[in-house]
Design an enzyme around this catalytic site. Structure first.
Site, PDB file in Angstrom:
ATOM      1  N   CYS A 113       5.332  -8.007  -5.212  1.00  0.00           N
ATOM      2  CA  CYS A 113       5.319  -7.234  -6.449  1.00  0.00           C
ATOM      3  C   CYS A 113       6.728  -6.794  -6.794  1.00  0.00           C
ATOM      4  O   CYS A 113       7.259  -5.874  -6.181  1.00  0.00           O
ATOM      5  CB  CYS A 113       4.397  -6.022  -6.300  1.00  0.00           C
ATOM      6  N   CYS A 114       7.339  -7.466  -7.749  1.00  0.00           N
ATOM      7  CA  CYS A 114       8.637  -7.050  -8.306  1.00  0.00           C
ATOM      8  C   CYS A 114       9.688  -6.849  -7.223  1.00  0.00           C
ATOM      9  O   CYS A 114      10.513  -5.937  -7.279  1.00  0.00           O
ATOM     10  CB  CYS A 114       8.482  -5.774  -9.123  1.00  0.00           C
TER      11      CYS A 114
END
Length: 275
Positions: A113-114
């Site tokens: 995630c990111c």
């Protein structure tokens, strides 16, 4: 608030008869029902996707959808735009798009995630979402101004009586700039995004006022728009908040009466005191 034109919702609703029960009795009455219909998008002569939409602000919808999916960055990249409402089709030409770019649309894969190492199940076309690194200057919005912005959106939504339309509004610190409606909350956001691109409106100092759940998809679209703050009367999801935290987006949910909850990047707002 500027009242909407009397015919504003004509393309968004149909009148259906219904049997309505109230106060111990049944009676027949006409009722507004939101139009939801397929719309097929053709890009460069190829059938690309069929969406389910409320058929209003179609050019804004398509421009915003393509920008939100990372296919374009400005409206001028669409060289041809043809809407055929009877056939429920839109034909566009985007010369720079390659076949392999179109083929990636809708594919899922497992990734972090990111960049924070949290696994997530994302669409391949969301892979280019990077942290916004927007400045966290105070917005000078206190709770009264936030409530007022949502009240302004509510005044718009009360002008339609179907109960089936999501609303997305774009505001600055003073007033609502534009409001768009659709049966799909993501479509309402795409219409709003398209509006800003077609009118060349800057977005990094704006606020989205929203009537739907703050899911991961909604936060990704907000990030793609470059808007650093979103306000809603509904709840966020865990993945939505993880993305908002990573992308630098301030999320305010459950705006109701004199209540609200700020979940991420509260430092962007002014006059917050925690007891």
């Amino acid at each position: 608030m500027t009242p909407l034109p009397a015919n504003f919702f004509d393309d968004a609703i149909r009148i259906y008869p219904r049997q309505h029960y109230a106060h111990g009795q049944w009676h027949q009455e006409p009722a507004e029902v939101v139009i939801e219909e397929p719309l097929t998008l053709f890009i460069n002569g190829r059938e690309f996707v069929t969406m389910v939409v409320t058929p209003t602000n179609i050019q804004e919808l398509i421009v915003g959808f393509l920008a939100a999916e990372g296919f374009i960055t400005n409206a001028e990249e669409i060289r041809v735009f043809q809407y055929h409402p009877d056939d429920k089709q839109v034909w566009i030409r985007v010369p720079h798009l390659k076949e392999e770019q179109l083929n990636q649309f809708g594919k899922r894969y497992l990734s972090g995630c990111c960049g924070r190492g949290r696994p997530g199940f994302y669409f391949a076309d969301d892979a280019d979402v990077e942290p916004l690194h927007l400045p966290t200057r105070p917005y000078h919005l206190d709770v009264h101004r936030i409530n007022h912005l949502f009240l302004e959106l509510t005044q718009y939504t009360h002008q339609q009586h179907s109960g089936g339309l999501h609303a997305a509004g774009l505001a600055d610190s003073e007033h609502m700039i534009a409001v768009r409606f659709d049966a799909g909350r993501h479509n309402a956001l795409d219409k709003l995004y398209g509006y800003t691109l077609l009118h060349q409106i800057t977005r990094d100092n704006k606020v989205i006022v929203f009537s739907g759940r703050l899911s991961a998809e909604v936060i990704i679209k907000t990030g793609r728009m470059g808007v650093p703050l979103i306000i809603s009367n509904a709840a966020p999801t865990t993945m939505g908040l993880e993305l908002a935290d990573a992308l630098g987006i301030t999320v305010i949910g459950f705006v109701r009466n004199d209540e609200m909850s700020i979940y991420t990047h509260e430092e962007r707002l002014s006059t917050i005191t925690t007891l």
